[in-house]
Design an enzyme around this catalytic site. Structure first.
Site, PDB file in Angstrom:
ATOM      1  CG  ASP A   1      -1.664   1.211   1.468  1.00  0.00           C
ATOM      2  OD1 ASP A   1      -2.297   1.657   0.497  1.00  0.00           O
ATOM      3  OD2 ASP A   1      -1.654   1.760   2.591  1.00  0.00           O
ATOM      4  CG  LEU A   2       1.608   5.686  -1.864  1.00  0.00           C
ATOM      5  CD1 LEU A   2       3.102   5.528  -2.113  1.00  0.00           C
ATOM      6  CD2 LEU A   2       0.973   6.467  -3.014  1.00  0.00           C
ATOM      7  CG  ASP A   3      -1.708   7.465   0.375  1.00  0.00           C
ATOM      8  OD1 ASP A   3      -0.848   8.319   0.116  1.00  0.00           O
ATOM      9  OD2 ASP A   3      -2.618   7.154  -0.420  1.00  0.00           O
TER      10      ASP A   3
ATOM     11  CB  THR B   1       0.781  10.733   1.606  1.00  0.00           C
ATOM     12  OG1 THR B   1       0.984   9.337   1.418  1.00  0.00           O
ATOM     13  CG2 THR B   1       1.843  11.518   0.876  1.00  0.00           C
TER      14      THR B   1
ATOM     15  CE  LYS C   1      -5.686  -0.937  -1.220  1.00  0.00           C
ATOM     16  NZ  LYS C   1      -4.503  -0.253  -0.700  1.00  0.00           N
TER      17      LYS C   1
ATOM     18  CB  SER D   1      -1.747   2.788  -3.688  1.00  0.00           C
ATOM     19  OG  SER D   1      -2.371   3.990  -3.307  1.00  0.00           O
ATOM     20  CB  ALA D   2      -7.242   3.262  -3.030  1.00  0.00           C
TER      21      ALA D   2
ATOM     22  CE  LYS E   1      -5.205   6.407   9.062  1.00  0.00           C
ATOM     23  NZ  LYS E   1      -4.465   5.941  10.231  1.00  0.00           N
TER      24      LYS E   1
ATOM     25  CD  GLU F   1      -3.510  -1.870   2.569  1.00  0.00           C
ATOM     26  OE1 GLU F   1      -3.677  -0.863   3.293  1.00  0.00           O
ATOM     27  OE2 GLU F   1      -3.774  -1.899   1.363  1.00  0.00           O
ATOM     28  CG  ASP F   2      -1.920   2.705   6.475  1.00  0.00           C
ATOM     29  OD1 ASP F   2      -2.281   2.272   5.354  1.00  0.00           O
ATOM     30  OD2 ASP F   2      -2.145   3.862   6.851  1.00  0.00           O
TER      31      ASP F   2
HETATM   32  C1  BG6 Z   1      -5.584   5.693  -0.351  1.00  0.00           C
HETATM   33  C2  BG6 Z   1      -5.679   6.570   0.875  1.00  0.00           C
HETATM   34  O1  BG6 Z   1      -4.300   5.183  -0.453  1.00  0.00           O
HETATM   35  O2  BG6 Z   1      -5.886   6.433  -1.514  1.00  0.00           O
HETATM   36  C3  BG6 Z   1      -7.037   7.256   0.942  1.00  0.00           C
HETATM   37  O3  BG6 Z   1      -5.488   5.781   2.033  1.00  0.00           O
HETATM   38  C4  BG6 Z   1      -7.294   7.995  -0.362  1.00  0.00           C
HETATM   39  O4  BG6 Z   1      -7.044   8.155   2.032  1.00  0.00           O
HETATM   40  C5  BG6 Z   1      -7.179   7.027  -1.537  1.00  0.00           C
HETATM   41  O5  BG6 Z   1      -8.606   8.557  -0.358  1.00  0.00           O
HETATM   42  C6  BG6 Z   1      -7.397   7.703  -2.889  1.00  0.00           C
HETATM   43  O6  BG6 Z   1      -6.369   8.616  -3.119  1.00  0.00           O
HETATM   44  P1  BG6 Z   1      -6.347   9.701  -4.250  1.00  0.00           P
HETATM   45  O7  BG6 Z   1      -4.929  10.221  -4.182  1.00  0.00           O
HETATM   46  O8  BG6 Z   1      -6.647   9.027  -5.541  1.00  0.00           O
HETATM   47  O9  BG6 Z   1      -7.356  10.737  -3.903  1.00  0.00           O
HETATM   48 MG    MG Z   2      -2.754   3.212   3.536  1.00  0.00          MG
END
Ligand code: BG6
Ligand code: MG
Length: 223
Positions: free
Chosen positions: A8-10, A16, A146, A115-116, A44, A170-171
């Site tokens: 996962d990224l964020d 972030t 997710k 990542s989403a 999240k 994942e967090d």
């Molecule tokens: C996820 C974050 O990685 O990405 C969420 O945990 C975020 O908080 C989602 O809403 C979508 O991100 P983005 O950058 O496409 O708005």
């Molecule tokens: Mg995350």
């Protein structure tokens, strides 16, 4: 054998998650919707669109906006977010992640991003770690976000690796659920209670390393 580690990224690669929180909070408060860290836990890992829907529902305003207005709100949140991360540099990589990527690469274990975030590829560039990634699942192309497994399954498929040979990190609760639904082994980063279900939870990214990942995977398949 673990053939791929999917990240996962964020909140895992970089912090972030706090900017997503602040940007949504700013937008929600402009709309007269109260927003705190406890509520933010539900967002999240959740896509931009699903996050907005959850916020509007939380404020009992789910029927007050047309789809066009919602598009504008999402755009506005993203603009606030992008301003916040403009100065992102490799210094924002969470502890232990860079050496983990390096070590996985050295051991021939594939690395993927699940990542989403539609901002994912740009963030990897800013952090100067894009070249470590063998694949990135595109959130714009998956049907379900997710906690559904689609992002993880897409990353594995693109790598031509079976889900059973992947470990996801994942967090977020929704993220751990997505990994498990994909039939992969889940390692959580953060709070044990929030991330229950994950086969192993570390308190922070500094505790992550290849040895740990391999041993968590082995324990799952030995038992
Ligand atoms: C996820 C974050 O990685 O990405 C969420 O945990 C975020 O908080 C989602 O809403 C979508 O991100 P983005 O950058 O496409 O708005
Ligand atoms: Mg995350």
């Amino acid at each position: 054998m673990v053939k791929a580690v999917l990240f996962d990224l964020d909140g895992v690669i970089t912090d972030t998650a706090k900017y997503h929180y602040r940007a949504w909070k700013k937008l929600a408060e402009q709309l007269g919707i109260s927003f705190d860290r406890a509520f933010n836990e539900n967002l999240k890992g959740v896509s931009r669109k699903d996050s907005l829907d959850l916020i509007l529902k939380h404020g009992n305003k789910e029927n007050q906006y047309t789809s066009e207005e919602k598009e504008d709100l999402m755009e506005e949140k993203n603009t606030i977010y992008l301003e916040m991360i403009e100065q992102l540099t490799p210094k924002a990589i969470l502890p232990g992640i860079h050496s983990l990527l390096e070590d996985l690469k050295e051991k021939g274990i594939k690395i993927g991003l699940a990542s989403a975030s539609k901002n994912g590829p740009m963030i990897l560039e800013k952090l100067e770690i894009a070249t470590y990634f063998d694949t990135i699942a595109n959130p714009a192309e998956v049907k379900r976000g997710k906690p559904f497994p689609d992002l993880y399954l897409t990353a594995a498929k693109q790598l031509n690796i079976e889900p059973q040979e992947c470990v996801g990190i994942e967090d977020a609760k929704s993220g751990v659920e997505a990994i498990l639904a994909a039939n992969m082994v889940a390692i959580g980063v953060g709070d044990k209670d929030t991330l229950q279900g994950a086969q192993y939870v570390v308190e922070n990214t500094e505790q992550l390393n290849t040895e740990l990942i391999l041993s968590v995977w082995s324990k799952v398949y030995e038992s």
